[in-house]
Write a protein that holds these residues in place. Structure first.
Motif: not given
Length: 154
Positions: A74-81
């Motif tokens: 989730y955090w990986q996707k949040l940071i990328a977004t």
């Protein structure tokens, strides 16, 4: 919403006296919503750092995520977004500030060629920004940026 300035803030505010704050708490604020606020606040602080780098002319198209929190998909996707940048996940190995400092010390102490010592890790996965959520996070980041000036004199 959460400002993650638990021990002051360096970039972009250079304010050692500012402290963290939760904004918008209500009767329905639970562990999940506070956790999400913390993750988003830290990610917005990373965005502040990225914007500071961009202001110097830096042009990044990806970054490598490290450490315990990086294990969260989730955090990986949040940071990328939120950063609108691809996030690379290394295949293996211990990477981080201490390892980097040790490499720099070794290079300096032995007069070594940095390009021979500082090799990029093998990347196991690349996370791309989730375009469908970017407008919502851009709006939330705009609100986040208004919090520091609102509390900095308190």
């Amino acid at each position: 919403m959460f400002l993650p300035y638990l021990s002051g803030e360096r970039t972009p505010h250079n304010d050692a006296n500012i402290r963290g704050v939760f904004m918008g708490l209500n009767n329905y604020s639970d562990k999940a919503s506070l956790t999400q606020a913390i993750m988003e606040g830290v990610t917005f602080a990373l965005r502040d750092n990225l914007e500071a780098l961009k202001a110097t002319g830096a042009d990044l198209n990806s970054l490598i995520i490290l450490g315990g929190g990086s294990k969260s998909i989730y955090w990986q996707k949040l940071i990328a977004t939120v950063l609108n940048i691809s996030v690379d996940i290394p295949k293996e190995g211990d990477f981080g500030a201490a390892f980097g400092a040790a490499r720099l010390g070794m290079i300096a102490a032995n007069n070594l060629d940095a390009s021979l010592i500082c090799k990029a890790p093998i990347i196991a996965n690349r996370i791309h920004p989730q375009k469908e959520f970017q407008n919502s996070f851009e709006e939330a980041y705009g609100k986040y940026k208004k919090l520091y000036p609102a509390i900095s004199n308190i």
